[in-house]
Design a protein around this motif. Structure first.
Motif, PDB file in Angstrom:
ATOM      1  N   GLN A  30      33.250  35.878  28.979  1.00 56.98           N
ATOM      2  CA  GLN A  30      33.209  34.710  29.163  1.00 56.98           C
ATOM      3  C   GLN A  30      32.620  34.502  31.000  1.00 56.98           C
ATOM      4  N   ARG A  31      31.945  33.848  31.205  1.00 60.60           N
ATOM      5  CA  ARG A  31      31.256  33.260  32.963  1.00 60.60           C
ATOM      6  C   ARG A  31      32.205  32.551  32.972  1.00 60.60           C
ATOM      7  N   VAL A  32      32.625  32.789  34.508  1.00 59.79           N
ATOM      8  CA  VAL A  32      33.456  32.015  34.883  1.00 59.79           C
ATOM      9  C   VAL A  32      33.598  32.072  37.037  1.00 59.79           C
ATOM     10  N   LYS A  33      34.516  30.903  37.100  1.00 57.82           N
ATOM     11  CA  LYS A  33      34.165  31.538  38.590  1.00 57.82           C
ATOM     12  C   LYS A  33      34.825  31.868  39.453  1.00 57.82           C
ATOM     13  N   GLU A  34      36.539  31.671  38.476  1.00 59.97           N
ATOM     14  CA  GLU A  34      37.217  32.713  39.091  1.00 59.97           C
ATOM     15  C   GLU A  34      38.049  33.568  38.015  1.00 59.97           C
ATOM     16  N   SER A  35      38.811  34.486  37.735  1.00 58.03           N
ATOM     17  CA  SER A  35      39.543  35.242  36.973  1.00 58.03           C
ATOM     18  C   SER A  35      40.736  36.386  37.913  1.00 58.03           C
ATOM     19  N   ASN A  36      42.054  36.084  37.151  1.00 60.76           N
ATOM     20  CA  ASN A  36      42.862  37.313  37.106  1.00 60.76           C
ATOM     21  C   ASN A  36      44.215  37.248  36.214  1.00 60.76           C
ATOM     22  N   VAL A  37      44.805  38.598  36.533  1.00 59.54           N
ATOM     23  CA  VAL A  37      45.318  38.784  35.058  1.00 59.54           C
ATOM     24  C   VAL A  37      46.889  40.045  36.599  1.00 59.54           C
ATOM     25  N   SER A  38      47.428  38.874  35.495  1.00 58.86           N
ATOM     26  CA  SER A  38      49.217  39.340  36.061  1.00 58.86           C
ATOM     27  C   SER A  38      49.980  40.030  35.384  1.00 58.86           C
ATOM     28  N   VAL A  39      50.674  41.110  35.271  1.00 60.56           N
ATOM     29  CA  VAL A  39      51.966  41.319  34.771  1.00 60.56           C
ATOM     30  C   VAL A  39      53.529  41.335  35.279  1.00 60.56           C
ATOM     31  N   ASP A  40      54.795  41.240  34.897  1.00 58.38           N
ATOM     32  CA  ASP A  40      55.149  40.479  35.239  1.00 58.38           C
ATOM     33  C   ASP A  40      55.750  39.534  36.368  1.00 58.38           C
ATOM     34  N   GLY A  41      54.934  38.449  36.193  1.00 59.78           N
ATOM     35  CA  GLY A  41      54.171  37.626  37.561  1.00 59.78           C
ATOM     36  C   GLY A  41      53.418  37.701  38.542  1.00 59.78           C
ATOM     37  N   GLU A  42      53.473  39.127  38.592  1.00 59.91           N
ATOM     38  CA  GLU A  42      52.207  40.154  39.793  1.00 59.91           C
ATOM     39  C   GLU A  42      50.745  39.779  39.794  1.00 59.91           C
ATOM     40  N   ILE A  43      50.175  39.582  40.783  1.00 59.75           N
ATOM     41  CA  ILE A  43      48.907  39.735  39.992  1.00 59.75           C
ATOM     42  C   ILE A  43      48.229  40.676  40.189  1.00 59.75           C
ATOM     43  N   ILE A  44      47.380  41.591  39.704  1.00 60.29           N
ATOM     44  CA  ILE A  44      48.008  42.830  39.570  1.00 60.29           C
ATOM     45  C   ILE A  44      46.036  43.231  40.101  1.00 60.29           C
ATOM     46  N   SER A  45      45.032  41.827  39.621  1.00 54.33           N
ATOM     47  CA  SER A  45      43.593  42.313  39.923  1.00 54.33           C
ATOM     48  C   SER A  45      43.359  40.374  39.606  1.00 54.33           C
ATOM     49  N   LYS A  46      42.242  40.165  40.751  1.00 55.12           N
ATOM     50  CA  LYS A  46      41.755  38.945  40.522  1.00 55.12           C
ATOM     51  C   LYS A  46      40.072  39.449  40.874  1.00 55.12           C
TER      52      LYS A  46
END
Length: 149
Positions: A6-22
């Motif tokens: 997916q082409r994105v303007k921004e994106s992030n991934v979180s585990v247990d409520g904490e963003i681990i990468s963006k």
């Protein structure tokens, strides 16, 4: 190997409520690994993802790749891409790679991105993750190393 790109303007991934990468503008990739995938499958998907021409050129035509535009990539493992619901309503994941086998190819995918000097972030393999994105376009492309679609 399968990927939802997916082409994105921004994106992030979180585990247990904490963003681990963006990431900022670029591509968010859900990566599914099949039980008999090889490095050849990995190389096919890697090449397609990094060279996929879905970004606008100077004339507003989708003619540039992630590499051409020096953009970012977010890679998130997604075993459910091999969910099969042809028999019944509960997906079967028998085609999805087992954890110990899948994580090897997933980590190799990330290593190859480093070798290509691509800016990327990633999820945690096998974790329950929340993925946030702003889809740009929207542009969504499906890839399959067996060319099933």
């Amino acid at each position: 190997m399968r990927a939802v790109v997916q082409r994105v303007k921004e994106s992030n991934v979180s585990v247990d409520g904490e963003i681990i990468s963006k990431i900022n503008k670029g591509l968010m990739v859900l990566l599914g690994i099949e039980n008999d995938d090889t490095e050849e499958d990995l190389d096919y998907i890697l090449k397609k993802v990094t060279k996929l021409r879905v970004f606008d050129d100077e004339d507003g035509v989708m003619n540039k790749s992630l590499i051409d535009c020096d953009l970012e990539l977010l890679v998130v493992s997604q075993f459910t891409l091999y969910g099969d619901v042809r028999k019944g309503n509960r997906p079967s994941y028998v085609r999805s790679a087992k954890f110990d086998e899948g994580i090897v190819l997933y980590e190799k995918f990330l290593e190859k991105l480093k070798e290509l000097n691509i800016k990327f972030g990633h999820g945690k393999y096998g974790a329950d993750m929340d993925v946030y994105l702003i889809n740009d376009g929207p542009v969504t492309i499906l890839l399959d190393s067996n060319k099933e679609f």
